[in-house]
Scaffold this motif. Structure first.
Motif, PDB file in Angstrom:
ATOM      1  N   VAL A 197      59.972 -13.348  19.460  1.00 19.21           N
ATOM      2  CA  VAL A 197      58.709 -14.082  20.537  1.00 19.21           C
ATOM      3  C   VAL A 197      58.380 -14.971  19.593  1.00 19.21           C
ATOM      4  O   VAL A 197      57.728 -15.657  20.804  1.00 19.21           O
ATOM      5  CB  VAL A 197      58.043 -12.506  18.890  1.00 19.21           C
ATOM      6  N   GLU A 198      58.427 -15.142  18.712  1.00 18.88           N
ATOM      7  CA  GLU A 198      58.344 -17.369  18.275  1.00 18.88           C
ATOM      8  C   GLU A 198      58.568 -18.094  19.487  1.00 18.88           C
ATOM      9  O   GLU A 198      57.860 -19.317  20.339  1.00 18.88           O
ATOM     10  CB  GLU A 198      59.018 -17.756  17.033  1.00 18.88           C
ATOM     11  N   ASN A 199      59.700 -17.282  20.214  1.00 15.07           N
ATOM     12  CA  ASN A 199      60.458 -18.963  21.423  1.00 15.07           C
ATOM     13  C   ASN A 199      60.300 -17.735  22.839  1.00 15.07           C
ATOM     14  O   ASN A 199      60.676 -18.446  23.531  1.00 15.07           O
ATOM     15  CB  ASN A 199      62.023 -18.197  20.985  1.00 15.07           C
ATOM     16  N   GLY A 200      59.048 -16.662  22.513  1.00 16.38           N
ATOM     17  CA  GLY A 200      57.984 -16.741  24.350  1.00 16.38           C
ATOM     18  C   GLY A 200      58.825 -14.632  24.663  1.00 16.38           C
ATOM     19  O   GLY A 200      58.051 -14.782  25.745  1.00 16.38           O
ATOM     20  N   ALA A 201      59.332 -14.352  24.081  1.00 11.84           N
ATOM     21  CA  ALA A 201      59.579 -13.245  24.547  1.00 11.84           C
ATOM     22  C   ALA A 201      58.747 -11.910  24.012  1.00 11.84           C
ATOM     23  O   ALA A 201      57.824 -12.544  22.839  1.00 11.84           O
ATOM     24  CB  ALA A 201      61.206 -12.203  23.758  1.00 11.84           C
ATOM     25  N   PHE A 202      58.385 -10.937  24.500  1.00  9.28           N
ATOM     26  CA  PHE A 202      57.505 -10.165  24.010  1.00  9.28           C
ATOM     27  C   PHE A 202      57.965  -9.047  23.126  1.00  9.28           C
ATOM     28  O   PHE A 202      59.734  -8.756  22.795  1.00  9.28           O
ATOM     29  CB  PHE A 202      56.798  -8.885  25.301  1.00  9.28           C
ATOM     30  N   ILE A 203      56.802  -8.563  21.851  1.00 11.75           N
ATOM     31  CA  ILE A 203      57.574  -7.258  21.157  1.00 11.75           C
ATOM     32  C   ILE A 203      58.403  -5.922  21.440  1.00 11.75           C
ATOM     33  O   ILE A 203      59.698  -6.426  20.870  1.00 11.75           O
ATOM     34  CB  ILE A 203      56.595  -6.985  19.922  1.00 11.75           C
ATOM     35  N   GLN A 204      58.172  -5.484  22.511  1.00 15.32           N
ATOM     36  CA  GLN A 204      58.580  -4.571  22.932  1.00 15.32           C
ATOM     37  C   GLN A 204      60.248  -4.549  23.743  1.00 15.32           C
ATOM     38  O   GLN A 204      61.554  -3.660  24.295  1.00 15.32           O
ATOM     39  CB  GLN A 204      57.774  -3.971  24.093  1.00 15.32           C
ATOM     40  N   ASP A 205      60.884  -6.201  24.233  1.00 17.21           N
ATOM     41  CA  ASP A 205      62.152  -6.703  24.371  1.00 17.21           C
ATOM     42  C   ASP A 205      63.197  -6.960  24.273  1.00 17.21           C
ATOM     43  O   ASP A 205      64.001  -6.472  23.414  1.00 17.21           O
ATOM     44  CB  ASP A 205      61.527  -7.511  25.667  1.00 17.21           C
ATOM     45  N   ALA A 206      62.416  -7.887  22.397  1.00 16.34           N
ATOM     46  CA  ALA A 206      62.669  -8.394  21.113  1.00 16.34           C
ATOM     47  C   ALA A 206      63.825  -7.365  20.415  1.00 16.34           C
ATOM     48  O   ALA A 206      64.125  -7.397  18.994  1.00 16.34           O
ATOM     49  CB  ALA A 206      61.799  -9.547  20.384  1.00 16.34           C
ATOM     50  N   PHE A 207      62.467  -6.290  20.385  1.00 21.98           N
ATOM     51  CA  PHE A 207      62.661  -5.230  19.113  1.00 21.98           C
ATOM     52  C   PHE A 207      63.574  -4.406  19.358  1.00 21.98           C
ATOM     53  O   PHE A 207      63.610  -3.167  20.158  1.00 21.98           O
ATOM     54  CB  PHE A 207      61.235  -4.229  18.779  1.00 21.98           C
ATOM     55  N   ASP A 208      65.074  -4.137  18.815  1.00 23.87           N
ATOM     56  CA  ASP A 208      66.014  -2.890  19.004  1.00 23.87           C
ATOM     57  C   ASP A 208      66.639  -2.385  17.923  1.00 23.87           C
ATOM     58  O   ASP A 208      67.220  -3.094  16.763  1.00 23.87           O
ATOM     59  CB  ASP A 208      67.218  -3.938  19.291  1.00 23.87           C
ATOM     60  N   PRO A 209      65.838  -1.415  17.248  1.00 20.68           N
ATOM     61  CA  PRO A 209      65.962  -0.544  16.336  1.00 20.68           C
ATOM     62  C   PRO A 209      67.222  -0.116  16.023  1.00 20.68           C
ATOM     63  O   PRO A 209      68.196   0.556  15.176  1.00 20.68           O
ATOM     64  CB  PRO A 209      64.996   0.192  15.915  1.00 20.68           C
ATOM     65  N   LYS A 210      68.988  -0.234  16.992  1.00 22.78           N
ATOM     66  CA  LYS A 210      69.399   0.882  16.603  1.00 22.78           C
ATOM     67  C   LYS A 210      70.294   0.696  15.604  1.00 22.78           C
ATOM     68  O   LYS A 210      70.410  -0.967  14.905  1.00 22.78           O
ATOM     69  CB  LYS A 210      70.659   0.306  18.121  1.00 22.78           C
ATOM     70  N   GLY A 211      70.884   1.299  15.129  1.00 19.67           N
ATOM     71  CA  GLY A 211      71.300   1.499  13.573  1.00 19.67           C
ATOM     72  C   GLY A 211      70.733   1.614  12.496  1.00 19.67           C
ATOM     73  O   GLY A 211      71.430   2.137  11.573  1.00 19.67           O
ATOM     74  N   LEU A 212      68.942   2.062  12.694  1.00 18.78           N
ATOM     75  CA  LEU A 212      68.624   2.284  11.741  1.00 18.78           C
ATOM     76  C   LEU A 212      67.805   3.856  11.302  1.00 18.78           C
ATOM     77  O   LEU A 212      67.934   4.311  12.467  1.00 18.78           O
ATOM     78  CB  LEU A 212      67.075   0.655  11.863  1.00 18.78           C
ATOM     79  N   LYS A 213      67.810   4.084  10.019  1.00 18.60           N
ATOM     80  CA  LYS A 213      67.169   5.061   9.731  1.00 18.60           C
ATOM     81  C   LYS A 213      65.921   4.971  10.021  1.00 18.60           C
ATOM     82  O   LYS A 213      65.334   4.203  10.392  1.00 18.60           O
ATOM     83  CB  LYS A 213      67.156   5.270   8.676  1.00 18.60           C
ATOM     84  N   GLU A 214      64.988   6.370  11.060  1.00 20.03           N
ATOM     85  CA  GLU A 214      63.764   5.955  11.192  1.00 20.03           C
ATOM     86  C   GLU A 214      62.616   5.836  10.107  1.00 20.03           C
ATOM     87  O   GLU A 214      62.029   4.354  10.397  1.00 20.03           O
ATOM     88  CB  GLU A 214      63.259   7.951  11.531  1.00 20.03           C
ATOM     89  N   ALA A 215      62.803   5.335   8.293  1.00 24.35           N
ATOM     90  CA  ALA A 215      61.835   5.086   7.615  1.00 24.35           C
ATOM     91  C   ALA A 215      61.937   3.549   8.236  1.00 24.35           C
ATOM     92  O   ALA A 215      61.370   3.328   7.802  1.00 24.35           O
ATOM     93  CB  ALA A 215      61.795   5.382   6.561  1.00 24.35           C
ATOM     94  N   ASP A 216      63.120   3.090   8.141  1.00 24.79           N
ATOM     95  CA  ASP A 216      63.926   1.242   7.992  1.00 24.79           C
ATOM     96  C   ASP A 216      63.095   0.849   9.523  1.00 24.79           C
ATOM     97  O   ASP A 216      62.342  -0.291   9.448  1.00 24.79           O
ATOM     98  CB  ASP A 216      65.205   0.982   8.039  1.00 24.79           C
TER      99      ASP A 216
END
Length: 417
Positions: free
Chosen positions: A15-34
């Motif tokens: 995000v600091e380098n110009g991406a939007f959060i919705q594009d940069a955030f990739d939670p694959k492999g995480l449990k829901e709480a994490d």
């Protein structure tokens, strides 16, 4: 197993380098709480960036020499310590120091440890803002660039702080019912275990805890489309006529085109992005619309000679009305961007007008709350076209007044020749 805090850190770096959060955030492999923890840290850290830097600068002797990734680690840790209560402060310190050792060196991890333990010793005092200047105080407290604080002070006067504060409110997930009433949609979703309520200014439905919403039959069978209540209000400015041809000039992702298809005979939906139109066409099929035709077309260039009785220009804009959803916008957009976009918006409006029949209606809207992108563009257009009038006074929605996204809209009527 992926570490949610490392995911938060890598997302924040993107995000600091110009991406939007919705594009940069990739939670694959995480449990829901994490996943929830990582997402909360990311959004909270971005929302409060200037405030967190203010705290950092109190405890770091030469903050200008901080490596960017160590600064991000400190922001994350301070956000958790001040705004979250699920993890004890000492655990946050230990986890952050471990991460500093992985991404940097012993000296950096020592600095991180020292800063965070000093913050713990000072407790709430560490996070107090001691600034007398009102603009600077508001800028730090609500993490808004001073340029924008001054702008909104001129525009909103004594409502400024309420507006700035409202940009931290969670943006609701709002649905527009399709082919069913709001009451019927609420009933169906409540049977599936979702808590819903109907709100104004449209028959909009807010879902309070939407996890799993897009696995429901109501979604798969096209009984709703996600669209903020203020956005839904735009198309209501048109006079309904099932006989007329309509055009949406900046159509993707498509929500307003779908509304137009329900009140007009046919909608030509144009957009400059082929990729965005592909996603729009997927929703057209899901929702079952048969009277929408999409085409890649840049509205900044002259349009085909076909004429329309209803035209929508939902123009590309600074997006300053969407800060609850995209907090990174407030750091990226300056007043010069407003002026540049206003010129583009004026061109789009002119090209659209060339395709409008006598007696037709042209709705102009943006998801911005600046005067220059809205009243300024409209004033310029109406000055050049005395044959036009506003159907009624334009409308602006504010998050602190209406609980919606920030949106501005008006309807222009072309007088008969």
């Amino acid at each position: 197993m992926r570490n949610p805090r490392f995911l938060a850190l890598t997302t924040l770096e993107k995000v600091e380098n110009g991406a939007f959060i919705q594009d940069a955030f990739d939670p694959k492999g995480l449990k829901e709480a994490d996943r929830n923890l990582a997402e909360t840290i990311v959004y909270g850290t971005v929302q409060n960036k200037l405030f967190l830097d203010y705290v950092i600068h109190r405890f770091v002797k030469k903050p200008e020499n901080l490596d960017q990734n160590i600064r991000q680690l400190l922001r994350m840790a301070l956000y958790q310590m001040h705004f979250l209560d699920r993890v004890p402060d000492h655990a946050i310190v230990n986890e952050t120091v471990k991460m500093a050792k992985v991404i940097s060196n012993v000296g950096a991890s020592g600095l991180v440890n020292g800063v965070l333990r000093q913050v713990i010793r000072e407790k709430d005092e560490a996070f107090k803002v001691h600034i007398d200047d009102e603009v600077r105080r508001l800028a730090v407290t609500y993490s808004f660039p001073e340029e924008w604080v001054r702008y909104f002070q001129r525009l909103l006067k004594d409502e400024t702080e309420a507006f700035l504060k409202s940009t931290f409110d969670p943006a609701p997930l709002t649905l527009r019912p399709v082919s069913v009433s709001a009451e019927a949609l609420i009933g169906e979703l409540e049977e599936d275990g979702f808590a819903c309520e109907s709100i104004k200014p449209r028959p909009a439905v807010v879902v309070k805890h939407p996890r799993g919403l897009f696995e429901t039959e109501a979604y798969k069978e096209g009984r709703f489309y996600v669209q903020d209540a203020a956005s839904q209000a735009v198309v209501s400015l048109f006079t309904t006529d099932k006989e007329v041809q309509a055009m949406d000039l900046c159509a993707a992702p498509g929500g307003k085109s779908f509304q137009m298809a329900e009140i007009f005979a046919h909608v030509d939906a144009f957009d400059a992005s082929a990729e965005r139109l592909v996603r729009m066409e997927e929703n057209i099929r899901r929702l079952g619309y048969k009277n929408i035709a999409t085409a890649v077309r840049d509205g900044k260039t002259p349009l085909p000679k076909k004429k329309y009785d209803r035209i929508l220009v939902d123009a590309p804009c600074t997006g300053l009305g969407l800060i609850r959803r995209k907090p990174e916008i407030k750091y990226r957009v300056g007043y010069d961007d407003v002026l540049q976009l206003a010129r583009v918006q004026r061109l789009l409006l002119e090209n659209a007008y060339d395709a409008l029949n006598d007696g037709g209606e042209l709705v102009y809207s943006t998801c911005s709350v600046t005067v220059e992108e809205n009243e300024g563009v409209l004033h310029s257009f109406l000055s050049d076209h005395p044959e036009c009038r506003l159907k009624e006074k334009g409308t602006r929605y504010w998050p602190h007044r209406h609980g919606t996204d920030g949106f501005t809209m008006a309807c222009i009527v072309r007088k008969d020749a």
